[in-house]
Design a protein around this motif. Structure first.
Motif, mmCIF file in Angstrom:
data_model
loop_
_atom_site.group_PDB
_atom_site.id
_atom_site.type_symbol
_atom_site.label_atom_id
_atom_site.label_comp_id
_atom_site.label_asym_id
_atom_site.label_seq_id
_atom_site.Cartn_x
_atom_site.Cartn_y
_atom_site.Cartn_z
ATOM 1 N N GLN A 354 -6.149 -6.148 -6.562
ATOM 2 C CA GLN A 354 -5.085 -6.481 -5.168
ATOM 3 C C GLN A 354 -4.180 -6.476 -4.754
ATOM 4 O OE1 GLN A 354 -2.991 -10.247 -6.725
ATOM 5 N NE2 GLN A 354 -2.577 -11.730 -4.534
ATOM 6 N N CYS A 355 -3.526 -6.437 -3.651
ATOM 7 C CA CYS A 355 -3.162 -5.422 -3.113
ATOM 8 C C CYS A 355 -1.108 -5.645 -3.269
ATOM 9 C CB CYS A 355 -2.660 -5.042 -1.858
ATOM 10 S SG CYS A 355 -1.219 -3.951 -0.554
ATOM 11 N N ARG A 356 -0.366 -5.371 -3.899
ATOM 12 C CA ARG A 356 0.833 -6.015 -4.394
ATOM 13 C C ARG A 356 2.019 -5.879 -3.718
ATOM 14 N NH1 ARG A 356 1.237 -1.085 -7.023
ATOM 15 N NH2 ARG A 356 2.881 0.683 -5.872
ATOM 16 N N ASN A 357 1.868 -5.096 -1.926
ATOM 17 C CA ASN A 357 1.886 -5.174 -1.167
ATOM 18 C C ASN A 357 1.957 -6.821 0.562
ATOM 19 O OD1 ASN A 357 4.243 -4.010 0.613
ATOM 20 N ND2 ASN A 357 2.572 -3.830 2.391
ATOM 21 N N CYS A 358 0.690 -6.348 -0.002
ATOM 22 C CA CYS A 358 0.451 -7.591 1.386
ATOM 23 C C CYS A 358 -0.691 -8.603 0.092
ATOM 24 C CB CYS A 358 -0.539 -7.154 2.095
ATOM 25 S SG CYS A 358 -1.586 -6.291 1.694
ATOM 26 N N GLY A 359 -0.888 -8.340 -1.108
ATOM 27 C CA GLY A 359 -2.211 -9.962 -1.829
ATOM 28 C C GLY A 359 -3.612 -9.210 -1.163
ATOM 29 N N PHE A 360 -4.292 -8.266 -0.414
ATOM 30 C CA PHE A 360 -5.360 -8.564 -0.136
ATOM 31 C C PHE A 360 -6.123 -8.424 -1.116
ATOM 32 C CE2 PHE A 360 -9.001 -5.102 0.503
ATOM 33 C CZ PHE A 360 -9.308 -5.407 1.749
ATOM 34 N N GLN A 361 -7.258 -9.000 -1.508
ATOM 35 C CA GLN A 361 -7.834 -9.150 -2.750
ATOM 36 C C GLN A 361 -9.528 -8.471 -2.393
ATOM 37 O OE1 GLN A 361 -7.747 -12.874 -4.035
ATOM 38 N NE2 GLN A 361 -5.989 -12.235 -5.713
ATOM 39 N N HIS A 368 -5.467 3.084 0.316
ATOM 40 C CA HIS A 368 -5.287 2.910 0.940
ATOM 41 C C HIS A 368 -5.422 1.804 1.315
ATOM 42 C CE1 HIS A 368 -4.430 3.817 5.860
ATOM 43 N NE2 HIS A 368 -3.216 3.614 4.818
ATOM 44 N N CYS A 369 -4.599 1.247 1.357
ATOM 45 C CA CYS A 369 -4.974 -0.313 1.541
ATOM 46 C C CYS A 369 -5.158 -0.661 3.131
ATOM 47 C CB CYS A 369 -3.472 -1.939 1.700
ATOM 48 S SG CYS A 369 -4.005 -3.174 1.447
ATOM 49 N N PRO A 370 -6.526 -1.767 3.334
ATOM 50 C CA PRO A 370 -7.233 -1.741 4.409
ATOM 51 C C PRO A 370 -6.285 -3.133 5.372
ATOM 52 C CG PRO A 370 -9.233 -2.731 2.941
ATOM 53 C CD PRO A 370 -7.324 -1.859 2.052
ATOM 54 N N ASN A 371 -5.256 -3.347 4.978
ATOM 55 C CA ASN A 371 -5.379 -4.879 4.959
ATOM 56 C C ASN A 371 -4.001 -4.405 5.703
ATOM 57 O OD1 ASN A 371 -4.532 -7.107 5.909
ATOM 58 N ND2 ASN A 371 -3.254 -7.768 4.562
ATOM 59 N N CYS A 372 -2.685 -3.462 4.957
ATOM 60 C CA CYS A 372 -1.686 -3.270 5.529
ATOM 61 C C CYS A 372 -1.676 -2.217 5.075
ATOM 62 C CB CYS A 372 -0.818 -4.056 4.069
ATOM 63 S SG CYS A 372 -0.285 -3.376 1.955
ATOM 64 N N SER A 373 -1.923 -1.004 5.029
ATOM 65 C CA SER A 373 -1.943 0.370 4.605
ATOM 66 C C SER A 373 -1.173 1.065 4.122
ATOM 67 C CB SER A 373 -2.036 1.179 6.735
ATOM 68 O OG SER A 373 -3.307 -0.118 7.797
ATOM 69 N N SER A 376 -2.167 3.848 -2.139
ATOM 70 C CA SER A 376 -1.356 2.569 -4.080
ATOM 71 C C SER A 376 -0.741 2.126 -3.925
ATOM 72 C CB SER A 376 -0.864 4.569 -4.378
ATOM 73 O OG SER A 376 -1.304 4.869 -5.664
ATOM 74 N N THR A 377 -1.359 1.113 -3.585
ATOM 75 C CA THR A 377 -0.246 -0.049 -3.922
ATOM 76 C C THR A 377 -1.405 -1.836 -4.260
ATOM 77 O OG1 THR A 377 -1.289 -1.055 -1.692
ATOM 78 C CG2 THR A 377 1.441 -0.629 -1.985
ATOM 79 N N ILE A 378 -2.313 -0.749 -4.541
ATOM 80 C CA ILE A 378 -3.815 -1.809 -4.390
ATOM 81 C C ILE A 378 -4.076 -1.385 -6.582
ATOM 82 C CG2 ILE A 378 -6.157 -2.455 -4.870
ATOM 83 C CD1 ILE A 378 -5.922 -2.398 -1.741
HETATM 84 ZN ZN LIG Z 1 -1.611 -4.458 1.205
#
Ligand SMILES: [Zn+2]
Length: 387
Positions: A354-361, A368-373, A376-378
């Motif tokens: 899960q991304c701690r920035n946007c919650g993307f799972q 590199h989070c595909p949702n919030c870009s 290292s947040t996942i």
């Molecule tokens: Zn994210």
């Protein structure tokens, strides 16, 4: 409700214009009368729940001047945030064609560049950003947008060069985080072409710049393991629980692969115990249970103790595995086996990261989070359904 509020925004902008039209008594003008008819059509579309058509008409009708500049800019941003960059571009272009000041024009160009970046029209965005970067007011925004473009195009060298050039105006946290990821990307490219020395050089650079770059530790230890330099790989791996205990799950398979010989089992167990000083990851508890010299009863007690502290489906499934082995009759074995299958089926359905920035799972670890870009947040999900 949100949809309705969103649609009210262009209407509010239009209403301002419409009242203006009335007040200045230009309703006799034929073109204005035509605009009024369009406005009514827009309302009709809205009442018929044809939101797209209604929205198109309202955007076409926007009458921009310095008085409603901010409202139009806000409207365009709402469209972009909702993923409709085309409409945002139309509004921004209309603003640029109207009578706005030089300062306002620059602000609109910055927003227009954001629209282009959002829909990957980088060739249109780059010339705008190259101009804005010369203006101190827009320099930071322009650099960040250009960095987004370099990331999207995997131009890591250009990205690194840009960071070096403008590091003075960007925050240290931002440049260190980003540059270490760019170094890791370069290293991965070299690994793919089997240029291991070059890859190693970039990974060491990443760690030297950002000693908390978990990704660099994971890649470098995997690379060293592949080069049969197991003790060096372990040295890098053992840094991870200290700097990022939440990533323990990611390092365990590499660590295990460094101790494959039977005589190395006790050393591996010692390393697991060291990791346990920093982490209570369910994967680690399972690994400890499997490798420690405990009998079946003691292993169950060990898992149960941790299960009570940190309830987790993963640990529960592991406990069932040992209970099944210990079951006295075939029926009990079958029943426990069935419960374990159900728990495992649920685990297989759950996301792992899960991304701690946007919650993307997801089930895959993205750096590199595909949702919030964000980089290292996942990380692995923890708690009852996670690790
Ligand atoms: Zn994210």
């Amino acid at each position: 409700m949100l949809e309705l509020l969103f649609l009210l925004l262009p209407i509010a902008v239009m209403y301002g214009w419409y009242m203006g039209v009335r007040q200045t008594k230009i309703s006799r003008d034929e073109s204005k009368a035509s605009q009024t008819r369009q406005f009514v059509s827009g309302i009709k579309f809205l009442l018929e729940e044809k939101k797209e058509q209604a929205s198109d008409i309202f955007v076409d009708l926007l009458h921009i001047n310095s008085d409603n500049f901010d409202a139009n800019l806000a409207l365009a941003e709402v469209y972009r945030v909702r993923g409709d960059a085309d409409k945002a571009i139309r509004i921004h272009k209309q603003i640029l064609e109207s009578d706005v000041s030089v300062t306002q024009r620059k602000l609109v160009y910055k927003e227009l560049a954001k629209d282009y970046v959002q829909i990957s029209l980088y060739e249109q965005a780059i010339p705008i950003l190259d101009e804005l970067i010369e203006d101190s007011t827009y320099q930071v925004s322009a650099v960040k947008l250009l960095l987004n473009i370099h990331q999207a195009l995997c131009d890591w060298d250009l990205g690194i060069k840009l960071i070096d050039q403008y590091h003075g105006i960007l925050s240290e946290k931002y440049t260190v985080g980003l540059k270490s990821q760019f170094f890791c990307e370069k290293a991965q490219e070299f690994i793919l072409t089997q240029k291991n020395d070059a890859a190693m050089e970039f990974l060491e650079k990443a760690i030297s710049l950002n000693p908390k770059c978990v990704r660099a530790y994971i890649i470098i230890s995997q690379l060293l393991k592949n080069l049969h330099r197991n003790s060096s790989a372990v040295e890098y791996l053992m840094k991870i629980p200290q700097i990022a205990p939440s990533m323990t799950m990611e390092m365990l398979p590499i660590l295990r692969s460094c101790y494959e010989l039977p005589r190395e089992k006790s050393v591996y167990l010692e390393q697991l115990k060291k990791i346990h000083e920093y982490s209570s990851s369910a994967s680690l508890i399972i690994e400890l249970a499997n490798f420690d010299e405990l009998d079946n009863e003691e292993t169950q007690e060990f898992i149960l103790m941790h299960l009570k502290r940190n309830p987790s489906l993963k640990l529960f499934s592991e406990l069932l595995k040992y209970q099944q082995i210990n079951a006295h009759d075939a029926v009990s074995k079958e029943n426990i086996g069935m419960i374990q299958s159900l728990v495992n089926a649920q685990l297989a359905k759950n996301p792992i990261y899960q991304c701690r920035n946007c919650g993307f799972q997801s089930k895959i670890l993205f750096w590199h989070c595909p949702n919030c870009s964000k980089w290292s947040t996942i990380e692995p999900i923890h708690g009852f359904e996670g690790d």
